[in-house]
Design a protein around this motif. Structure first.
Motif, PDB file in Angstrom:
ATOM      1  N   LEU A  16       0.842  -1.188   0.000  1.00  0.00           N
ATOM      2  CA  LEU A  16       0.000   0.000   0.000  1.00  0.00           C
ATOM      3  C   LEU A  16       0.881   1.243   0.000  1.00  0.00           C
ATOM      4  N   ASN A  49       1.788   6.626   2.866  1.00  0.00           N
ATOM      5  CA  ASN A  49       1.436   8.040   2.971  1.00  0.00           C
ATOM      6  C   ASN A  49       1.723   8.625   4.346  1.00  0.00           C
ATOM      7  N   ALA A  64       1.389   2.965   5.891  1.00  0.00           N
ATOM      8  CA  ALA A  64       0.179   3.413   5.195  1.00  0.00           C
ATOM      9  C   ALA A  64      -0.867   3.714   6.254  1.00  0.00           C
ATOM     10  N   GLY A 115      -6.520   4.376   5.432  1.00  0.00           N
ATOM     11  CA  GLY A 115      -7.332   3.871   4.343  1.00  0.00           C
ATOM     12  C   GLY A 115      -7.426   4.794   3.153  1.00  0.00           C
ATOM     13  N   THR A 116      -8.329   4.440   2.225  1.00  0.00           N
ATOM     14  CA  THR A 116      -8.492   5.194   0.981  1.00  0.00           C
ATOM     15  C   THR A 116      -9.791   5.988   0.928  1.00  0.00           C
ATOM     16  N   ASP A 141      -9.880   9.847   0.766  1.00  0.00           N
ATOM     17  CA  ASP A 141      -9.296  10.476  -0.415  1.00  0.00           C
ATOM     18  C   ASP A 141     -10.169  10.285  -1.653  1.00  0.00           C
ATOM     19  N   THR A 142     -11.396   9.822  -1.470  1.00  0.00           N
ATOM     20  CA  THR A 142     -12.243   9.371  -2.575  1.00  0.00           C
ATOM     21  C   THR A 142     -13.503  10.217  -2.666  1.00  0.00           C
ATOM     22  N   ASP A 185      -7.802   0.564  -7.002  1.00  0.00           N
ATOM     23  CA  ASP A 185      -6.396   0.884  -6.714  1.00  0.00           C
ATOM     24  C   ASP A 185      -6.304   2.132  -5.841  1.00  0.00           C
ATOM     25  N   TRP A 216      -6.138  -0.174  -3.377  1.00  0.00           N
ATOM     26  CA  TRP A 216      -6.616  -1.365  -2.672  1.00  0.00           C
ATOM     27  C   TRP A 216      -6.722  -2.508  -3.671  1.00  0.00           C
TER      28      TRP A 216
END
Length: 287
Positions: free
Chosen positions: A89, A92, A97, A100-101, A104-105, A126, A128
């Motif tokens: 991952l 960041n 990491a 999570g993502t 940012d989504t 991606d 993930w």
């Protein structure tokens, strides 16, 4: 256990998405004196929570209250294993990491919005490595906010976590005292020099904290702004991270597993067994 505030340097909990380039559309929920604004274009975070006009959350594109999904806190060195496969991952919060993502989504709004309830979703992609879908539901009442998040696997099974990272204002800015944070944890995860749990459980220590606590009967934390407002944060989840090392705000983060839990306490999500987590924030005015 009560907080003992102390100013220290910011940690990587302050790492977040870049400042947005322009204004974004927020979805406003209202119930009596309560108003919540959800920002689907900025990670489906709560950008504002006002009670009788008083803001409870730290303002700014990186703050408010954001979802942590499909993992919470730090995943050690940006790696996790699913069966015999090791996945990488983005680091960041180098070397780890973090968070999570989902934050940012851009999330999609689902049908059925009312003045008091709204839901959103996004598809896992991606970086993930597994396809799936995350859904978040917000329900505002006159004295509570209920948030539910689910993670579904649409093909292969995978380990996942879900939780929230609210930034509650340390001081409400009306001339009152700073917030106190009270909770009774069964244990504290010993934190190593790399900010990951060592695997040892210790007696809970006094703050300031950037630490994970175990609450096997469910998360139950009280935040009190003396003479102004009390907020009780609960969740059936058994883990909470408390972060209070910045002067502007304190964070109380209910989550389905501990930091680095993809590796140390994996919860497998399958096509027939999604992960679902709920938190409820209930408040009462004191002044």
């Amino acid at each position: 256990m009560s907080e003992n505030p102390r100013e220290t340097t910011p940690s990587s909990d302050d790492v977040g998405p870049a400042e947005p380039g322009g204004p974004e559309a927020g979805v406003v929920l209202t119930a009596g004196e309560a108003e919540a604004v959800v920002l689907p274009e900025n990670g489906c975070r709560i950008g504002s929570l006002r009670i009788a006009g008083t803001e409870l959350l730290r303002q700014g594109a990186r703050y408010g209250s954001f979802p942590m999904v499909p993992w919470c806190g730090r995943t050690g060195y940006g790696r996790f294993r699913n069966g015999g496969v090791v996945h990488e991952l983005p680091a960041n919060a180098a070397p780890h990491a973090i968070h999570g993502t989902g934050r940012d989504t851009v999330w999609r709004q689902n049908p059925g919005t009312t003045d008091r309830a709204v839901s959103f979703c996004y598809d896992l992609t991606d970086p993930w490595p597994y396809p799936g879908r995350v859904t978040q539901v917000f329900e505002l009442g006159e004295s509570e906010l209920r948030i539910t998040m689910s993670v579904e696997a649409t093909e292969d099974s995978f380990p996942a976590q879900a939780g929230w990272h609210p930034w509650f204002l340390r001081n409400l800015g009306r001339g009152g005292e700073d917030v106190t944070v009270d909770f009774r944890a069964a244990w504290q995860e010993e934190r190593g020099a790399d900010h990951l749990p060592t695997g040892n459980r210790i007696e809970p220590l006094r703050g300031p904290w950037d630490d994970c606590f175990g609450m096997p009967d469910g998360v139950d934390v009280a935040l009190t702004w003396p003479g102004e407002l009390r907020l009780r944060l609960t969740s059936p989840a058994e883990w909470v991270v408390v972060y209070d090392e910045q002067p502007e705000a304190v964070c109380v983060e209910p989550q389905s597993g501990p930091p680095n839990g993809l590796n140390t306490a994996p919860r497998l999500v399958t096509p027939i067994d999604p992960l679902e987590v709920t938190t409820v924030w209930r408040w009462e005015r004191l002044g």
